[in-house]
Design a protein around this motif. Structure first.
Motif, PDB file in Angstrom:
ATOM      1  N   LEU A 113      14.132   1.668   9.921  1.00  0.00           N
ATOM      2  CA  LEU A 113      14.528   2.986   9.425  1.00  0.00           C
ATOM      3  C   LEU A 113      15.255   3.785  10.498  1.00  0.00           C
ATOM      4  N   GLU A 114      14.851   3.602  11.755  1.00  0.00           N
ATOM      5  CA  GLU A 114      15.563   4.282  12.837  1.00  0.00           C
ATOM      6  C   GLU A 114      17.009   3.809  12.916  1.00  0.00           C
ATOM      7  N   ARG A 115      17.242   2.571  12.513  1.00  0.00           N
ATOM      8  CA  ARG A 115      18.604   2.006  12.522  1.00  0.00           C
ATOM      9  C   ARG A 115      19.288   2.165  11.166  1.00  0.00           C
ATOM     10  N   LYS A 116      18.671   2.950  10.272  1.00  0.00           N
ATOM     11  CA  LYS A 116      19.239   3.257   8.954  1.00  0.00           C
ATOM     12  C   LYS A 116      19.360   2.022   8.069  1.00  0.00           C
ATOM     13  N   LYS A 117      18.518   1.022   8.296  1.00  0.00           N
ATOM     14  CA  LYS A 117      18.560  -0.197   7.487  1.00  0.00           C
ATOM     15  C   LYS A 117      17.464  -0.121   6.424  1.00  0.00           C
ATOM     16  N   LEU A 122      12.840  -2.140   2.960  1.00  0.00           N
ATOM     17  CA  LEU A 122      12.218  -2.405   1.659  1.00  0.00           C
ATOM     18  C   LEU A 122      11.811  -3.870   1.547  1.00  0.00           C
ATOM     19  N   GLY A 123      12.630  -4.741   2.101  1.00  0.00           N
ATOM     20  CA  GLY A 123      12.294  -6.165   2.079  1.00  0.00           C
ATOM     21  C   GLY A 123      11.031  -6.464   2.873  1.00  0.00           C
ATOM     22  N   VAL A 124      10.878  -5.784   4.021  1.00  0.00           N
ATOM     23  CA  VAL A 124       9.669  -5.992   4.832  1.00  0.00           C
ATOM     24  C   VAL A 124       8.437  -5.477   4.087  1.00  0.00           C
ATOM     25  N   LEU A 125       8.589  -4.319   3.400  1.00  0.00           N
ATOM     26  CA  LEU A 125       7.468  -3.795   2.620  1.00  0.00           C
ATOM     27  C   LEU A 125       7.082  -4.778   1.517  1.00  0.00           C
ATOM     28  N   ALA A 126       8.076  -5.395   0.902  1.00  0.00           N
ATOM     29  CA  ALA A 126       7.789  -6.391  -0.135  1.00  0.00           C
ATOM     30  C   ALA A 126       7.031  -7.576   0.456  1.00  0.00           C
ATOM     31  N   GLU A 127       7.347  -7.931   1.712  1.00  0.00           N
ATOM     32  CA  GLU A 127       6.615  -9.017   2.378  1.00  0.00           C
ATOM     33  C   GLU A 127       5.140  -8.644   2.545  1.00  0.00           C
ATOM     34  N   ILE A 128       4.886  -7.376   2.927  1.00  0.00           N
ATOM     35  CA  ILE A 128       3.488  -6.924   3.090  1.00  0.00           C
ATOM     36  C   ILE A 128       2.738  -7.093   1.783  1.00  0.00           C
ATOM     37  N   GLU A 129       3.346  -6.642   0.694  1.00  0.00           N
ATOM     38  CA  GLU A 129       2.654  -6.688  -0.595  1.00  0.00           C
ATOM     39  C   GLU A 129       2.511  -8.119  -1.098  1.00  0.00           C
ATOM     40  N   ALA A 130       3.507  -8.964  -0.775  1.00  0.00           N
ATOM     41  CA  ALA A 130       3.431 -10.348  -1.242  1.00  0.00           C
ATOM     42  C   ALA A 130       2.419 -11.163  -0.439  1.00  0.00           C
ATOM     43  N   SER A 131       2.369 -10.909   0.858  1.00  0.00           N
ATOM     44  CA  SER A 131       1.533 -11.749   1.728  1.00  0.00           C
ATOM     45  C   SER A 131       0.146 -11.176   1.988  1.00  0.00           C
ATOM     46  N   TYR A 132       0.017  -9.846   1.905  1.00  0.00           N
ATOM     47  CA  TYR A 132      -1.259  -9.232   2.284  1.00  0.00           C
ATOM     48  C   TYR A 132      -1.863  -8.385   1.174  1.00  0.00           C
ATOM     49  N   GLY A 133      -1.306  -8.494  -0.050  1.00  0.00           N
ATOM     50  CA  GLY A 133      -1.844  -7.712  -1.151  1.00  0.00           C
ATOM     51  C   GLY A 133      -3.327  -8.008  -1.375  1.00  0.00           C
ATOM     52  N   GLY A 134      -4.164  -6.952  -1.454  1.00  0.00           N
ATOM     53  CA  GLY A 134      -5.597  -7.105  -1.675  1.00  0.00           C
ATOM     54  C   GLY A 134      -6.391  -7.334  -0.407  1.00  0.00           C
ATOM     55  N   GLN A 135      -5.709  -7.459   0.754  1.00  0.00           N
ATOM     56  CA  GLN A 135      -6.414  -7.722   2.008  1.00  0.00           C
ATOM     57  C   GLN A 135      -6.684  -6.446   2.805  1.00  0.00           C
ATOM     58  N   PHE A 136      -6.224  -5.291   2.295  1.00  0.00           N
ATOM     59  CA  PHE A 136      -6.484  -4.016   2.972  1.00  0.00           C
ATOM     60  C   PHE A 136      -6.415  -2.919   1.913  1.00  0.00           C
ATOM     61  N   PRO A 137      -7.046  -1.787   2.173  1.00  0.00           N
ATOM     62  CA  PRO A 137      -7.051  -0.704   1.185  1.00  0.00           C
ATOM     63  C   PRO A 137      -5.635  -0.181   0.937  1.00  0.00           C
ATOM     64  N   ALA A 153      13.337   7.880   2.833  1.00  0.00           N
ATOM     65  CA  ALA A 153      14.546   7.282   3.405  1.00  0.00           C
ATOM     66  C   ALA A 153      15.422   6.680   2.317  1.00  0.00           C
ATOM     67  N   GLN A 154      14.752   6.041   1.328  1.00  0.00           N
ATOM     68  CA  GLN A 154      15.533   5.457   0.245  1.00  0.00           C
ATOM     69  C   GLN A 154      16.217   6.538  -0.581  1.00  0.00           C
ATOM     70  N   ALA A 155      15.498   7.642  -0.829  1.00  0.00           N
ATOM     71  CA  ALA A 155      16.099   8.745  -1.587  1.00  0.00           C
ATOM     72  C   ALA A 155      17.313   9.305  -0.841  1.00  0.00           C
ATOM     73  N   ALA A 156      17.137   9.462   0.489  1.00  0.00           N
ATOM     74  CA  ALA A 156      18.256   9.969   1.288  1.00  0.00           C
ATOM     75  C   ALA A 156      19.416   8.981   1.289  1.00  0.00           C
TER      76      ALA A 156
END
Length: 450
Positions: A113-117, A122-137, A153-156
């Motif tokens: 996000l600091e690099r405006k990417k 969003l792709g990294v967030l999708a990785e969190i949900e795909a790989s770690y979904g249900g493993q943390f609150p 950031a996405q809205a901006a």
């Protein structure tokens, strides 16, 4: 039946849209996308239950459904594993630590996000949900915070993208308007600048050409003035700007250039008149000079040709005609004075062929001035002058012996009495006899009326 690859691609797109809608607080839109993705995933699973992507996408669907339930307040599913016991502290219960892979990816998201990417984040967030979904609150503060930051950031980013699209569309409209308006004026301006330059505004010593330039300038001026008054809010094309620069120079310089051409043409005639006036102040063989026919006709033709060009220049035209009138008056005065002094020379020839010489002279005068009536003819040379010389005839050189003599004829011609000076000649033939007489009128002088 849809191809499984196409189905999974569609499901992936729907999950991404659901994620974006969830971040933006558009829960109903997110729920519709999740339901559509779940239906597509079920169809894909029926075709290939062991496909490598199905399990991952099922986890994403489940995670999105859980997050939707938590955010929209419509029930909260039981956690897959009991929550860890909170750590007591003076400041209150502490949040459990996130899995190391999640914490690392949250740091990666912040760096992206600091690099405006935003898209990569969003792709990294999708990785969190795909790989770690249900493993943390799902309501872990760090996780919630990064999702909210990413949503902002996405809205901006969306807003900036929309602004860029609007700017690009505005630029295209401006370009289209510039092209349309410029092309319209190029057609109109090229009517009098067919080769990129005006048909007027160039130096010329031809009266005909200058008159054509004046007409072209008069026709073009209203169009040019309308062009100058026309606003061009979208700007002008390079072609139009170049043509404008060329035409501006032509319009600017034409008045002074035309005046210069007028001055030079009128000046040439004035110089010719001045030279003739100077000659009229001299005497030739004791007689006042007169204006020759060739000079007179040339000056008259030049003055007449300049009249339409100088129609809008009264000062120059009046000066020219005044000089012409002065020349004519001086010539007429000299002619009257000269006529009073013109008389035939004494008859000096007494040869046996005098009468044939006189008849030949009178015939040559009649040929020169039809209807002439001879009054007196004299032969003012006492004898023939004989000479032998090479002469050219039809491109061939030949040695010729001839005799020459001169006569004068007083005759009434064209309502005036004139003295014609005539050249008479005859040629020695190969048989040593002389040819018939020939010759020509050399010049004539007006005499005083009888």
């Amino acid at each position: 039946m849809a191809d499984i690859k196409a189905l999974l691609t569609s499901v992936s797109t729907q999950l991404r849209k659901a994620q974006n809608a969830l971040f933006g607080g558009k829960y109903e839109e997110a729920r519709a996308q999740v339901e559509s993705a779940a239906a597509g995933l079920a169809e894909a699973k029926a075709q290939d239950p062991l496909h490598v992507q199905i399990k991952t996408m099922e986890s994403q669907v489940a995670k999105l459904q859980k997050d939707l339930a938590a955010r929209s307040g419509k029930g909260s599913p039981a956690p897959a594993t009991p929550p860890a016991a909170p750590l007591a502290s003076a400041a209150g219960p502490a949040s459990p630590a996130l899995p190391a892979g999640v914490a690392k990816r949250i740091r990666d998201i912040r760096a992206l996000l600091e690099r405006k990417k935003v898209s990569d984040a969003l792709g990294v967030l999708a990785e969190i949900e795909a790989s770690y979904g249900g493993q943390f609150p799902g309501d872990h503060p760090d996780y919630v915070a990064i999702r909210e930051t990413l949503a902002q950031a996405q809205a901006a980013s969306d807003q900036a993208s929309q602004a860029r699209e609007q700017a690009a569309a505005s630029a295209r409209r401006q370009q289209d308007e510039m092209s349309r308006q410029s092309e319209e004026w190029l057609v109109r301006l090229r009517a009098f600048a067919p080769h990129g330059a005006a048909t007027f505004g160039h130096f010329s010593q031809s009266v005909e050409d200058l008159l054509a330039q004046k007409t072209a300038h008069a026709d073009a001026l209203p169009v040019w003035q309308a062009f100058q008054a026309e606003p061009f809010p979208a700007g002008k094309s390079e072609q139009l700007a170049a043509l404008e620069a060329s035409l501006a120079a032509s319009f600017e310089q034409f008045p002074s250039l035309l005046d210069r051409c007028k001055g030079e043409l009128a000046g040439e005639v004035m110089a010719k008149i001045a030279a003739c006036m100077e000659n009229l102040g001299k005497e030739h063989e004791g007689l006042p000079a007169i204006l020759g026919r060739t000079d007179r006709e040339q000056i008259e033709q030049q003055v007449a040709a300049l009249e339409p060009l100088l129609a809008d220049d009264p000062a120059r035209w009046q000066g020219l005609t005044a000089a012409m009138n002065e020349l004519t008056a001086r010539d007429q005065a000299n002619r009257r004075e000269r006529a009073g002094k013109i008389a035939p020379r004494a008859d000096a020839y007494s040869g046996a062929d005098a009468e044939p010489i006189r008849r030949c002279a009178e015939q040559l005068v009649l040929k020169e001035c039809g209807g002439a009536r001879a009054i007196q003819t004299v032969i003012y040379k006492p004898e023939w002058a004989e000479s032998t010389q090479w002469e050219s005839a039809s491109g061939t050189q030949r040695l010729v012996t001839r005799r020459d003599i001169y006569a004068q004829v007083v005759a009434d011609c064209a309502g005036a009495r004139q003295l014609f000076t005539v050249y008479i000649t005859k040629e020695l033939r190969s048989d040593k006899t002389w040819s018939e007489l020939g010759g020509n009128v050399m010049y004539s002088d007006e005499m005083a009326p009888p």
